[in-house]
Design a protein around this motif. Sequence first.
Motif, PDB file in Angstrom:
ATOM      1  N   LEU A 133       0.664  -1.215  -0.142  1.00  0.00           N
ATOM      2  CA  LEU A 133       0.137  -0.033  -0.069  1.00  0.00           C
ATOM      3  C   LEU A 133       0.904   1.334   0.043  1.00  0.00           C
ATOM      4  O   LEU A 133       1.723   1.405   0.682  1.00  0.00           O
ATOM      5  CB  LEU A 133      -0.941   0.073   1.281  1.00  0.00           C
ATOM      6  CG  LEU A 133      -2.170   0.716   1.484  1.00  0.00           C
ATOM      7  CD1 LEU A 133      -3.142   0.438   0.432  1.00  0.00           C
ATOM      8  CD2 LEU A 133      -2.336   1.116   2.761  1.00  0.00           C
ATOM      9  N   VAL A 134       0.826   2.222  -1.120  1.00  0.00           N
ATOM     10  CA  VAL A 134       1.729   3.466  -1.264  1.00  0.00           C
ATOM     11  C   VAL A 134       0.669   4.432  -0.878  1.00  0.00           C
ATOM     12  O   VAL A 134      -0.464   4.703  -1.604  1.00  0.00           O
ATOM     13  CB  VAL A 134       2.244   3.548  -2.498  1.00  0.00           C
ATOM     14  CG1 VAL A 134       2.927   4.800  -2.598  1.00  0.00           C
ATOM     15  CG2 VAL A 134       2.961   2.481  -2.709  1.00  0.00           C
ATOM     16  N   VAL A 135       1.057   5.130   0.347  1.00  0.00           N
ATOM     17  CA  VAL A 135      -0.054   6.184   0.896  1.00  0.00           C
ATOM     18  C   VAL A 135       0.763   7.588   0.862  1.00  0.00           C
ATOM     19  O   VAL A 135       2.080   7.440   1.168  1.00  0.00           O
ATOM     20  CB  VAL A 135      -0.318   5.942   2.450  1.00  0.00           C
ATOM     21  CG1 VAL A 135      -1.056   7.173   2.563  1.00  0.00           C
ATOM     22  CG2 VAL A 135      -0.910   4.746   2.618  1.00  0.00           C
ATOM     23  N   ARG A 136       0.185   8.371   0.124  1.00  0.00           N
ATOM     24  CA  ARG A 136       1.109   9.758   0.044  1.00  0.00           C
ATOM     25  C   ARG A 136       0.077  10.928   1.176  1.00  0.00           C
ATOM     26  O   ARG A 136      -1.102  10.944   0.883  1.00  0.00           O
ATOM     27  CB  ARG A 136       0.917  10.576  -1.297  1.00  0.00           C
ATOM     28  CG  ARG A 136       2.094   9.963  -1.983  1.00  0.00           C
ATOM     29  CD  ARG A 136       1.843  10.500  -3.528  1.00  0.00           C
ATOM     30  NE  ARG A 136       2.792   9.776  -4.499  1.00  0.00           N
ATOM     31  CZ  ARG A 136       3.937  10.232  -4.642  1.00  0.00           C
ATOM     32  NH1 ARG A 136       4.541  11.310  -4.155  1.00  0.00           N
ATOM     33  NH2 ARG A 136       4.716   9.502  -5.445  1.00  0.00           N
ATOM     34  N   ASP A 137       0.983  11.441   1.991  1.00  0.00           N
ATOM     35  CA  ASP A 137       0.421  12.511   2.854  1.00  0.00           C
ATOM     36  C   ASP A 137       0.905  13.650   2.686  1.00  0.00           C
ATOM     37  O   ASP A 137       2.013  14.035   2.817  1.00  0.00           O
ATOM     38  CB  ASP A 137       0.715  11.852   4.529  1.00  0.00           C
ATOM     39  CG  ASP A 137       0.107  12.891   5.580  1.00  0.00           C
ATOM     40  OD1 ASP A 137      -1.032  13.548   5.066  1.00  0.00           O
ATOM     41  OD2 ASP A 137       0.334  12.766   6.727  1.00  0.00           O
ATOM     42  N   LEU A 170       5.727  11.115   2.421  1.00  0.00           N
ATOM     43  CA  LEU A 170       5.417  12.446   3.340  1.00  0.00           C
ATOM     44  C   LEU A 170       5.966  13.654   2.420  1.00  0.00           C
ATOM     45  O   LEU A 170       7.160  13.653   2.123  1.00  0.00           O
ATOM     46  CB  LEU A 170       6.013  12.175   4.447  1.00  0.00           C
ATOM     47  CG  LEU A 170       5.831  10.960   5.396  1.00  0.00           C
ATOM     48  CD1 LEU A 170       6.688  11.113   6.844  1.00  0.00           C
ATOM     49  CD2 LEU A 170       4.340  10.683   5.822  1.00  0.00           C
ATOM     50  N   HIS A 171       4.950  14.384   2.237  1.00  0.00           N
ATOM     51  CA  HIS A 171       5.203  15.600   1.600  1.00  0.00           C
ATOM     52  C   HIS A 171       4.756  17.081   2.443  1.00  0.00           C
ATOM     53  O   HIS A 171       3.831  17.035   3.048  1.00  0.00           O
ATOM     54  CB  HIS A 171       4.041  16.004   0.317  1.00  0.00           C
ATOM     55  CG  HIS A 171       4.436  15.087  -0.743  1.00  0.00           C
ATOM     56  ND1 HIS A 171       4.800  15.213  -1.923  1.00  0.00           N
ATOM     57  CD2 HIS A 171       3.986  13.673  -0.982  1.00  0.00           C
ATOM     58  CE1 HIS A 171       4.684  14.406  -2.891  1.00  0.00           C
ATOM     59  NE2 HIS A 171       4.363  13.479  -2.243  1.00  0.00           N
ATOM     60  N   ALA A 223       1.236   8.721  -9.853  1.00  0.00           N
ATOM     61  CA  ALA A 223       1.110   7.593 -10.383  1.00  0.00           C
ATOM     62  C   ALA A 223       1.743   6.748  -9.445  1.00  0.00           C
ATOM     63  O   ALA A 223       2.846   6.847  -8.887  1.00  0.00           O
ATOM     64  CB  ALA A 223       2.039   7.314 -11.645  1.00  0.00           C
ATOM     65  N   GLY A 224       1.011   5.263  -9.231  1.00  0.00           N
ATOM     66  CA  GLY A 224       1.360   4.172  -8.552  1.00  0.00           C
ATOM     67  C   GLY A 224       0.972   4.286  -7.012  1.00  0.00           C
ATOM     68  O   GLY A 224       1.162   3.420  -6.198  1.00  0.00           O
ATOM     69  N   THR A 225       0.051   5.250  -6.799  1.00  0.00           N
ATOM     70  CA  THR A 225      -0.259   5.576  -5.303  1.00  0.00           C
ATOM     71  C   THR A 225      -1.324   5.083  -5.028  1.00  0.00           C
ATOM     72  O   THR A 225      -2.372   4.820  -5.990  1.00  0.00           O
ATOM     73  CB  THR A 225      -0.439   7.294  -5.207  1.00  0.00           C
ATOM     74  OG1 THR A 225       0.712   7.978  -5.360  1.00  0.00           O
ATOM     75  CG2 THR A 225      -0.751   7.515  -3.701  1.00  0.00           C
ATOM     76  N   SER A 226      -1.630   4.287  -3.851  1.00  0.00           N
ATOM     77  CA  SER A 226      -2.793   3.438  -3.751  1.00  0.00           C
ATOM     78  C   SER A 226      -3.656   4.616  -2.934  1.00  0.00           C
ATOM     79  O   SER A 226      -4.883   4.350  -3.133  1.00  0.00           O
ATOM     80  CB  SER A 226      -2.592   2.526  -2.534  1.00  0.00           C
ATOM     81  OG  SER A 226      -1.287   1.753  -2.830  1.00  0.00           O
ATOM     82  N   LEU A 227      -3.413   5.572  -2.130  1.00  0.00           N
ATOM     83  CA  LEU A 227      -4.053   6.571  -1.421  1.00  0.00           C
ATOM     84  C   LEU A 227      -3.429   7.747  -0.981  1.00  0.00           C
ATOM     85  O   LEU A 227      -2.351   7.669  -0.635  1.00  0.00           O
ATOM     86  CB  LEU A 227      -4.577   5.747   0.065  1.00  0.00           C
ATOM     87  CG  LEU A 227      -5.269   6.595   0.897  1.00  0.00           C
ATOM     88  CD1 LEU A 227      -6.631   6.931   0.415  1.00  0.00           C
ATOM     89  CD2 LEU A 227      -5.413   5.988   2.389  1.00  0.00           C
ATOM     90  N   VAL A 228      -4.393   8.749  -1.424  1.00  0.00           N
ATOM     91  CA  VAL A 228      -3.622  10.264  -1.151  1.00  0.00           C
ATOM     92  C   VAL A 228      -4.483  10.769  -0.122  1.00  0.00           C
ATOM     93  O   VAL A 228      -5.517  10.685   0.246  1.00  0.00           O
ATOM     94  CB  VAL A 228      -3.973  11.070  -2.493  1.00  0.00           C
ATOM     95  CG1 VAL A 228      -3.436  12.715  -1.851  1.00  0.00           C
ATOM     96  CG2 VAL A 228      -3.091  10.719  -3.724  1.00  0.00           C
ATOM     97  N   THR A 229      -3.772  11.113   1.061  1.00  0.00           N
ATOM     98  CA  THR A 229      -4.398  11.572   2.068  1.00  0.00           C
ATOM     99  C   THR A 229      -3.811  13.265   2.482  1.00  0.00           C
ATOM    100  O   THR A 229      -2.761  13.501   1.837  1.00  0.00           O
ATOM    101  CB  THR A 229      -3.969  10.977   3.337  1.00  0.00           C
ATOM    102  OG1 THR A 229      -2.472  10.952   3.554  1.00  0.00           O
ATOM    103  CG2 THR A 229      -4.273   9.468   3.349  1.00  0.00           C
ATOM    104  N   ALA A 230      -4.530  13.871   3.283  1.00  0.00           N
ATOM    105  CA  ALA A 230      -4.027  15.028   3.848  1.00  0.00           C
ATOM    106  C   ALA A 230      -4.778  15.345   5.018  1.00  0.00           C
ATOM    107  O   ALA A 230      -6.166  14.810   5.302  1.00  0.00           O
ATOM    108  CB  ALA A 230      -4.498  16.283   2.625  1.00  0.00           C
ATOM    109  N   SER A 231      -4.419  15.936   5.970  1.00  0.00           N
ATOM    110  CA  SER A 231      -5.238  16.275   7.411  1.00  0.00           C
ATOM    111  C   SER A 231      -5.004  17.925   7.583  1.00  0.00           C
ATOM    112  O   SER A 231      -3.587  18.364   7.585  1.00  0.00           O
ATOM    113  CB  SER A 231      -4.568  15.561   8.285  1.00  0.00           C
ATOM    114  OG  SER A 231      -5.217  15.674   9.585  1.00  0.00           O
TER     115      SER A 231
END
Length: 259
Positions: free
Chosen positions: A38-42, A66-67, A102-110
């Motif tokens: 699972l690739v998650v981008r925060d 992590l961005h 590309a290739g990300t399973s889920l993009v998140t932000a809080s």
Amino acid sequence: MSTFAPEWLSLREKADAEARALDLVDRLREIDLNRDPLVVRDLGCGTGSLGRWLAGRLGGPQHWVLHDRDPRLLSIAAATVSGVTIETHEGDVTGLTGADLAGTSLVTASALLDLLTREEVEGLVGACADAGCPALFTLSVAGRVEFDPAEPADAEFEAAFNAHQRRVVDGRRLLGPDSVAVAVEAFERRGAEVTTSPSPWRLGADQAALAGEWLRGWVAAAVEQEPGLAAEAPDYLRRKLENGPRVVVHHTDLLAVPR
Ligand SMILES: C[S@@+](CC[C@H](N)C(=O)[O-])C[C@H]1O[C@@H](n2cnc3c(N)ncnc32)[C@H](O)[C@@H]1O
């Protein structure tokens, strides 16, 4: 560029964790996410509060990207989000494209969307849609607070605070409490299934330090926006602090899933 103190992010982490909408995570677990791993981008990860809350709930092997544009916060996040592999990206997330995701399973932000402009939110939505990945955007301000006890002056401070959230900074008109509506509309235009869920802070005696700090910032922003409130602000603040304060600060979480 506005900066966020790690101390402030740490102070709010427990209230954030208690506020986050679990029903959206349940829905996320029902979706067939690409889990290899699972690739998650925060986006706008700060010190990694969302990763500390979400990684264990998603389960399985995970790689978190992590961005943030603040290198100090990024380095704290990289050192303190555990149980997953980590990669950090320093920079402005508003320029991200579908190809970048590309290739990300889920993009998140809080606690990010309300700091952005309409064009920036629409750009991020477009990037998620182009990459075909779900997005979980949490804890966006809703523009409503409820004090206990309430008093007539609450409405004018709330209106001034919300106007401050929608102010123009360096030529950018921030969305503040309008960010979720803009994101919902943009995701729906791109054909996504969108669910929103309330994620209020419920602050009382057990969160007195956060409540006091939040209240001082809330009143100061209202006065900066409406200098006419300056005369009544000290008494208003003192009354609230004497009462605890007890307050519900409304936020909204959003999950968008490509159809
Ligand atoms: C309110 S803090 C929330 C941090 C973290 N997500 C949390 O929930 O604790 C907003 C974060 O977004 C980052 N940020 C804001 N605008 C950004 C942008 N355009 N590009 C990258 N990071 C940004 C800030 O540096 C900060 O870390």
